[in-house]
Design an enzyme around this catalytic site. Structure first.
Site, short mmCIF file in Angstrom:
data_model
loop_
_atom_site.label_atom_id
_atom_site.label_comp_id
_atom_site.label_asym_id
_atom_site.label_seq_id
_atom_site.Cartn_x
_atom_site.Cartn_y
_atom_site.Cartn_z
N GLU A 36 0.83 -1.21 0.00
CA GLU A 36 0.00 0.00 0.00
C GLU A 36 0.86 1.26 0.00
OE1 GLU A 36 -3.06 -0.11 -0.56
OE2 GLU A 36 -3.59 -2.19 -0.09
N ARG A 83 -18.25 -0.58 4.69
CA ARG A 83 -19.29 -1.23 3.89
C ARG A 83 -20.06 -2.25 4.72
NH1 ARG A 83 -19.00 -5.88 1.30
NH2 ARG A 83 -16.77 -6.05 1.67
N CYS A 96 -8.46 -1.87 7.84
CA CYS A 96 -7.04 -1.91 7.43
C CYS A 96 -6.50 -0.50 7.20
CB CYS A 96 -6.86 -2.76 6.18
SG CYS A 96 -7.00 -4.52 6.54
N HIS A 146 -1.41 -5.74 1.96
CA HIS A 146 -2.61 -6.58 1.85
C HIS A 146 -2.25 -7.89 1.17
CE1 HIS A 146 -5.88 -3.40 2.54
NE2 HIS A 146 -6.30 -4.47 3.20
N1 PCA Z 1 -8.88 -6.80 6.01
C1 PCA Z 1 -9.82 -5.71 6.22
C2 PCA Z 1 -9.82 -5.46 7.70
C3 PCA Z 1 -9.12 -6.62 8.32
C4 PCA Z 1 -8.51 -7.35 7.20
O1 PCA Z 1 -7.75 -8.33 7.29
C5 PCA Z 1 -9.52 -4.48 5.38
O2 PCA Z 1 -8.94 -4.62 4.28
O3 PCA Z 1 -9.87 -3.38 5.78
#
Ligand code: PCA
Length: 226
Positions: A91, A101, A154, A177
Site C-alpha cells: 500500500e 461497507r 485496514c 494486503h
Molecule cells: N482486512 C480488512 C480489515 C481486516 C482485514 O484483514 C480491510 O482490508 O480493511
C-alpha cells in the site's frame, strides 16, 4: 479517539508485524496465520514480534498503540486480507477516513468519519514500496503497488500507525494486503485469486528483509492509467 505518540520510545532491532482476526463472517484470516508463523523469526538480524489485532475501529488501534510501547520496534509492518485481490499489495497511502461497507467485529459501521480528527488527509507509507514489489516479483510472487488500502479497518490501522509514528524518525512503517487463502477463494462461484499460506509467509519474509536492507527506494513506474 486520542492517539498519543510513543514518546521516549527508543527503537530496537525489532520488527512489529501485525495481522487481523477474521472478519465479515469468515473463520480464518491469512494475515493472522502468517504473522503468527513469523513470530520470533530473525530476519536480517532483526527479531519479529507478531500481534493479531481485533478487526474493530478504535479497538485495533488501542492494541497497536500498546504494542508500539511494549515492543519499541524499529520497523512496523501491518498486514491485512484483501479478498479478491490477486497480488501481495504494497500500500502506498493511508487516508484519514473511516467508511465501512460492513460492520466491524464490534458491530460498528462508521460512515465518512476521520480516523484522527484534524489529522492530515493522508500519510505516505515509509516502506520502500517499489523495491519490495521488485523483490517479490524477482522471487516469483504476484505483487504490486496499491493506491488504496480501502476505507475499512485496514486503512484505519495503517493511518493510525503512521499517525502514532509521525515523530519517530527512522522508524519505517507501512501496510501490506494479502490475497485470500485457496480455501477461502473456492467459495466464490467462478473462482477467485488466492495464495497458499506458506507463500504468504515467505512473501512477508521478503517484504521485511527488503524493508530492512533497502536504504533508497527504486524509482520505477508503477503508475496506472485508471
Ligand atoms: N482486512 C480488512 C480489515 C481486516 C482485514 O484483514 C480491510 O482490508 O480493511
Amino acid at each position: 479517539m486520542t492517539l498519543r505518540g510513543p514518546s521516549r520510545v527508543r527503537k530496537s532491532k525489532t520488527v512489529l508485524l501485525t495481522g487481523f482476526e477474521p472478519f465479515g463472517g469468515e473463520t480464518v484470516n491469512p494475515s493472522a496465520l502468517a504473522v503468527r508463523a513469523l513470530d520470533g523469526r530473525v530476519i536480517s538480524g532483526w527479531r519479529v514480534v507478531a500481534a493479531v489485532l481485533p478487526c474493530a475501529f478504535g479497538g485495533a488501534l488501542a492494541v497497536l498503540e500498546k504494542q508500539l510501547r511494549a515492543v519499541r520496534p524499529g520497523l512496523v509492518i501491518c498486514v491485512g486480507q484483501a479478498g479478491g485481490r490477486a497480488e501481495i499489495s504494497v500500500e502506498r497511502v493511508a487516508i484519514n477516513v473511516d467508511d465501512a461497507r460492513i460492520p466491524d467485529n464490534a458491530g460498528a459501521q462508521p460512515i465518512d468519519r476521520p480516523v484522527v480528527a484534524r489529522g492530515p488527509a493522508a500519510y505516505w507509507s515509509t516502506l520502500p514500496i517499489k523495491a519490495i514489489v521488485a523483490a517479490l516479483r524477482a522471487r516469483g510472487f504476484p505483487a504490486g503497488v496499491s493506491q488504496t488500502a480501502g476505507t475499512f479497518v485496514c486503512n484505519h490501522v495503517f493511518y493510525g500507525a503512521m499517525h502514532l509514528l509521525r515523530r519517530r524518525r527512522g522508524v519505517r512503517a507501512g501496510f501490506i494486503h494479502v490475497p485470500w487463502l485457496p480455501e477461502q477463494a473456492v467459495r466464490v462461484i467462478g473462482g477467485a485469486p488466492s495464495l497458499p499460506l506458506d507463500r504468504v509467509v515467505v512473501g512477508l519474509e521478503i517484504v521485511i528483509a527488503t524493508a530492512l536492507e533497502t536504504r533508497r527506494d527504486l524509482r520505477v513506474s508503477e503508475g496506472q492509467t485508471e
